[in-house]
Design a protein around this motif. Structure first.
Motif, PDB file in Angstrom:
ATOM      1  N   MET A 125      -4.748 -12.214   1.493  1.00 17.76           N
ATOM      2  CA  MET A 125      -6.116 -11.934   1.923  1.00 17.76           C
ATOM      3  C   MET A 125      -6.217 -10.556   2.580  1.00 17.76           C
ATOM      4  SD  MET A 125      -8.581 -14.014   1.512  1.00 17.76           S
ATOM      5  CE  MET A 125      -8.631 -15.729   1.946  1.00 17.76           C
ATOM      6  N   ARG A 126      -5.316 -10.279   3.483  1.00 20.95           N
ATOM      7  CA  ARG A 126      -5.257  -8.949   4.100  1.00 20.95           C
ATOM      8  C   ARG A 126      -3.804  -8.522   4.191  1.00 20.95           C
ATOM      9  NH1 ARG A 126      -8.730  -5.796   6.252  1.00 20.95           N
ATOM     10  NH2 ARG A 126     -10.318  -7.391   6.461  1.00 20.95           N
ATOM     11  N   GLY A 127      -3.329  -7.936   3.093  1.00 20.13           N
ATOM     12  CA  GLY A 127      -1.954  -7.460   3.073  1.00 20.13           C
ATOM     13  C   GLY A 127      -1.917  -5.991   3.454  1.00 20.13           C
ATOM     14  N   ARG A 128      -0.722  -5.430   3.510  1.00 16.13           N
ATOM     15  CA  ARG A 128      -0.620  -3.981   3.659  1.00 16.13           C
ATOM     16  C   ARG A 128      -0.430  -3.372   2.269  1.00 16.13           C
ATOM     17  NH1 ARG A 128       3.153  -1.871   8.093  1.00 16.13           N
ATOM     18  NH2 ARG A 128       4.716  -3.260   7.190  1.00 16.13           N
ATOM     19  N   GLU A 129       0.453  -3.982   1.476  1.00 16.35           N
ATOM     20  CA  GLU A 129       0.510  -3.577   0.067  1.00 16.35           C
ATOM     21  C   GLU A 129      -0.268  -4.622  -0.720  1.00 16.35           C
ATOM     22  OE1 GLU A 129       4.325  -2.413  -1.578  1.00 16.35           O
ATOM     23  OE2 GLU A 129       3.718  -3.215  -3.513  1.00 16.35           O
ATOM     24  N   PHE A 130      -1.210  -4.189  -1.528  1.00 14.98           N
ATOM     25  CA  PHE A 130      -2.004  -5.166  -2.280  1.00 14.98           C
ATOM     26  C   PHE A 130      -2.484  -4.550  -3.588  1.00 14.98           C
ATOM     27  CE2 PHE A 130      -6.115  -3.222  -1.241  1.00 14.98           C
ATOM     28  CZ  PHE A 130      -5.811  -2.500  -0.090  1.00 14.98           C
ATOM     29  N   ILE A 131      -2.830  -5.445  -4.528  1.00 17.28           N
ATOM     30  CA  ILE A 131      -3.265  -4.949  -5.844  1.00 17.28           C
ATOM     31  C   ILE A 131      -4.776  -4.769  -5.837  1.00 17.28           C
ATOM     32  CG2 ILE A 131      -3.320  -5.414  -8.330  1.00 17.28           C
ATOM     33  CD1 ILE A 131      -0.949  -7.330  -7.884  1.00 17.28           C
ATOM     34  N   MET A 132      -5.214  -3.593  -6.229  1.00 12.79           N
ATOM     35  CA  MET A 132      -6.664  -3.349  -6.299  1.00 12.79           C
ATOM     36  C   MET A 132      -7.024  -2.808  -7.681  1.00 12.79           C
ATOM     37  SD  MET A 132      -9.185  -0.750  -4.319  1.00 12.79           S
ATOM     38  CE  MET A 132      -8.662  -0.849  -2.633  1.00 12.79           C
ATOM     39  N   LYS A 133      -8.187  -3.200  -8.130  1.00 15.54           N
ATOM     40  CA  LYS A 133      -8.796  -2.510  -9.264  1.00 15.54           C
ATOM     41  C   LYS A 133      -9.738  -1.496  -8.633  1.00 15.54           C
ATOM     42  CE  LYS A 133     -12.539  -2.760 -10.553  1.00 15.54           C
ATOM     43  NZ  LYS A 133     -13.606  -1.808 -10.175  1.00 15.54           N
ATOM     44  N   ASP A 134      -9.510  -0.228  -8.898  1.00 10.83           N
ATOM     45  CA  ASP A 134     -10.471   0.759  -8.404  1.00 10.83           C
ATOM     46  C   ASP A 134     -11.015   1.579  -9.563  1.00 10.83           C
ATOM     47  OD1 ASP A 134      -7.728   1.487  -8.249  1.00 10.83           O
ATOM     48  OD2 ASP A 134      -8.198   3.281  -7.089  1.00 10.83           O
ATOM     49  N   ALA A 135     -12.329   1.714  -9.578  1.00  9.16           N
ATOM     50  CA  ALA A 135     -12.997   2.436 -10.664  1.00  9.16           C
ATOM     51  C   ALA A 135     -13.838   3.555 -10.059  1.00  9.16           C
ATOM     52  CB  ALA A 135     -13.896   1.484 -11.454  1.00  9.16           C
ATOM     53  N   TYR A 136     -14.031   4.609 -10.838  1.00  8.95           N
ATOM     54  CA  TYR A 136     -14.779   5.776 -10.353  1.00  8.95           C
ATOM     55  C   TYR A 136     -15.677   6.271 -11.473  1.00  8.95           C
ATOM     56  CZ  TYR A 136     -10.934   5.381  -7.087  1.00  8.95           C
ATOM     57  OH  TYR A 136     -10.030   4.883  -6.183  1.00  8.95           O
ATOM     58  N   SER A 137     -16.936   6.553 -11.131  1.00 11.49           N
ATOM     59  CA  SER A 137     -17.849   7.051 -12.164  1.00 11.49           C
ATOM     60  C   SER A 137     -18.283   8.482 -11.859  1.00 11.49           C
ATOM     61  CB  SER A 137     -19.078   6.130 -12.273  1.00 11.49           C
ATOM     62  OG  SER A 137     -19.795   6.115 -11.061  1.00 11.49           O
TER      63      SER A 137
END
Ligand code: ATP
Ligand code: MG
Length: 555
Positions: A125-137
């Motif tokens: 839920m609140r890690g220090r290393e975590f997997i994110m999908k990040d997108a930018y337009s």
């Protein structure tokens, strides 16, 4: 997740994903990829270790604070672990972008992020290393950028629907100042950290940190302007400091008081006014002031700067060097009662304009459940708890200007690209799904993100017929494209049932010697605990149909 053997902690906020968790994570990622790819987003993969120079260009090397894990390489160069990738993608794009004809662009990655969280907790839920999908337009103008934003909003709606969770998209803009746009996607769960207010009648929903209060105020404001203003009158209120105490002492309702609070905004004193029956929302106040640091002043600080303790502070005859900021509620009534800036005294009939002026009137009150809806004004606000699994931001030209990410427009003029950024916490989505779908025995997966769909549980491993049927069922499911586990561990039946409930296989197929002898299998659906016996000959087909109806996508 620990109990079900899904994750293992390596260090505070740092986890290994074991097979069950990884299977679910891959499914969430697949849903994300399908929904983004079908909306013309392109996948990239950026580095996790980022050079400080880029972060200095945007100014965030100094601003990002302790969440940024910084270190040096052997040559003494500064680096950080990427907590988010606006700088890297802006650099990637500026090296390729020339003309308006190339836009729009939307690129995303699914990658490990690192944030040195102050309090990592609740597993993924609140890690220090975590997997994110990040997108930018990247777009040519604001209108196009907002279209890209809307496309991502639609993608997020589709993604979380397909994951099978109940969620709400809530307004997370920091107020209307600056025209910023942001939404959070919140999975509804009682244990969630965030408080959300939503309307019973329209689709208004906002994080309480940001929720606007009802603007019904216009009528009240008119009335206040037309009211007869009485003469100021000092009243002695010995030892009565809180609004509650003074309101009892004078026998006047708390709503008639002007609450006068002293804050330190970037170390300078300010006085903030709000109606006595309301409270200041400090995140809205900070956003409205646009200040870096904001905190309620200590008693000592108030006494030093104003000359009285907090209970006796008021706007009348205040040191003109201390600016006054007021909530909209202050415009809604006349003849207020406030502190008199004199110990043991309050003052009656205080009026805006005549007795004091405010630098700014703004919406800085805490909205709460039961308030009327600020959008439709018909419904009431109700409260929910939520877990933020995704967020959309319209960034405008903040990074493109700072980092010179420009293109030539139709007239040959150089323009900074209009940007948006969009995150989904993949691990947090998994954890939130479990938080929303469990009982005291374990997980009750929505089918689309369950690590496996079916478990086959042969009860007597010494019974050849049972073993044979179990193997046949297992092979049958596999051939039918169903994700199946054969639990042929030599353990007691009760032990295996417990594990099956804990891991939460959506369908349990139990094969015991008695039912098998009568050509039957026992089925248990984990979602509702429903049990039934069905002929072995129909087993695969019936379970398959049940699952296919619930996959909610071509996973
Ligand atoms: P929070 O307010 O919970 O700290 P955030 O608003 O700082 O999160 P964003 O920068 O919006 O996070 O990141 C995008 C998404 O990444 C979040 O919506 C969340 O799902 C996920 N996320 C952020 N921080 C963490 C974390 N420490 N552990 C797991 N997931 C996270
Ligand atoms: Mg966020």
């Amino acid at each position: 997740m620990f109990r079900a053997g899904m994750i293992q902690q390596l260090s505070s906020g740092i986890y290994s994903y074991l097979p069950l968790a990884l299977r679910s994570i891959r499914k969430i990622e697949k849903i994300i990829r399908e929904e983004l790819n079908s909306r013309s987003c392109e996948e990239v993969l950026m580095p996790a270790v980022l050079p400080a120079e880029l972060w200095r260009e945007s100014g965030r090397w100094d601003l990002y604070g302790d969440l940024l894990l910084r270190f040096r390489d052997r040559k003494g160069n500064d680096y950080c672990m990427g907590p988010t990738h606006e700088e890297v993608i802006t650099d990637m794009v500026r090296r390729n972008l020339r003309s308006w004809k190339q836009l729009p662009w939307n690129m995303y990655q699914i990658q490990g992020k690192f944030r040195d969280e102050f309090r990592p907790r609740f597993g993924l839920m609140r890690g220090r290393e975590f997997i994110m999908k990040d997108a930018y337009s990247f777009d040519v103008d604001e209108e196009e950028a907002k279209r890209s934003y809307q496309r991502m909003y639609d993608a997020y709606t589709a993604i979380f629907k397909r994951c099978g969770v109940q969620f709400k998209a809530v307004d997370a803009a920091t107020g209307d100042i600056g025209g910023e746009m942001s939404h959070e996607f919140q999975v509804l769960a009682d244990s969630g950290e965030d408080l959300i207010l939503s309307c019973t009648s329209c689709d208004y929903a906002a994080n309480i940190e940001k929720a606007t209060t009802s603007r019904l105020a216009t009528n009240a404001k008119k009335k206040a302007n037309e009211a007869t203003q009485h003469a100021l009158e000092e009243v002695e209120t010995p030892g009565q400091k809180t609004i509650e105490e003074v309101s009892q002492f004078l026998n006047v309702d708390a709503s008639r008081f002007l609450k006068s609070l002293v804050y330190e905004a970037d170390s300078k004193p300010i006085v903030v006014l709000i109606a006595g029956n309301q409270d200041v929302n400090e995140s809205k106040l900070q956003a409205a002031l646009g200040c870096g640091q904001l905190r309620l002043a200590t008693d000592q600080f108030v006494e030093k700067t104003i000359g009285v303790l907090p209970g006796y502070v008021g706007p009348v005859k205040l040191d003109p060097g201390i600016p006054i900021y007021a909530d909209l509620s202050v415009q809604e009534a006349a003849n207020w009662i406030s502190g008199a800036n004199k110990t043991n005294f309050h003052i009656k009939n205080v009026n805006v304009g005549r007795d004091f002026t405010a630098e700014l009137f703004m919406d800085i009150a805490i909205a709460s459940a039961g308030d009327s809806c600020p959008r439709c004004e018909r419904g009431r606000l109700e409260e929910h708890r939520g877990i933020e699994v995704g967020q959309l931001f319209y960034l405008g030209t903040k990074y493109s200007k700072l980092m010179n990410c420009c293109f030539l427009d139709e007239n040959g003029e150089s323009q900074p690209a209009q940007m948006g950024c969009y995150g989904i916490g993949v691990g947090r989505t998994l954890a939130a799904t479990i938080e929303q779908n469990h009982d005291e025995h374990g997980i009750r997966w929505p089918i689309p993100v369950a690590p496996w769909e079916v478990v086959v549980l042969p009860l007597q491993l010494e019974d050849e017929k049972v073993v044979q049927e179990a193997e046949a069922a297992y092979q049958g499911f596999k051939a039918a494209g169903i994700e199946v586990v054969l639990d042929d561990r030599a353990e007691r039946a009760g032990y295996k049932f417990k594990d099956a409930d804990l891991i939460g296989y959506p369908v349990q197929v139990v094969l015991g010697n008695r039912s098998v002898a009568s050509g039957l299998a026992e089925l248990k659906y984990r979602s509702n605990g429903e049990k039934m016996e069905i002929p072995l000959t129909e087993l695969v087909e019936r379970v398959k149909n049940w699952i296919l109806q619930r996959r909610g996508g071509d996973i």
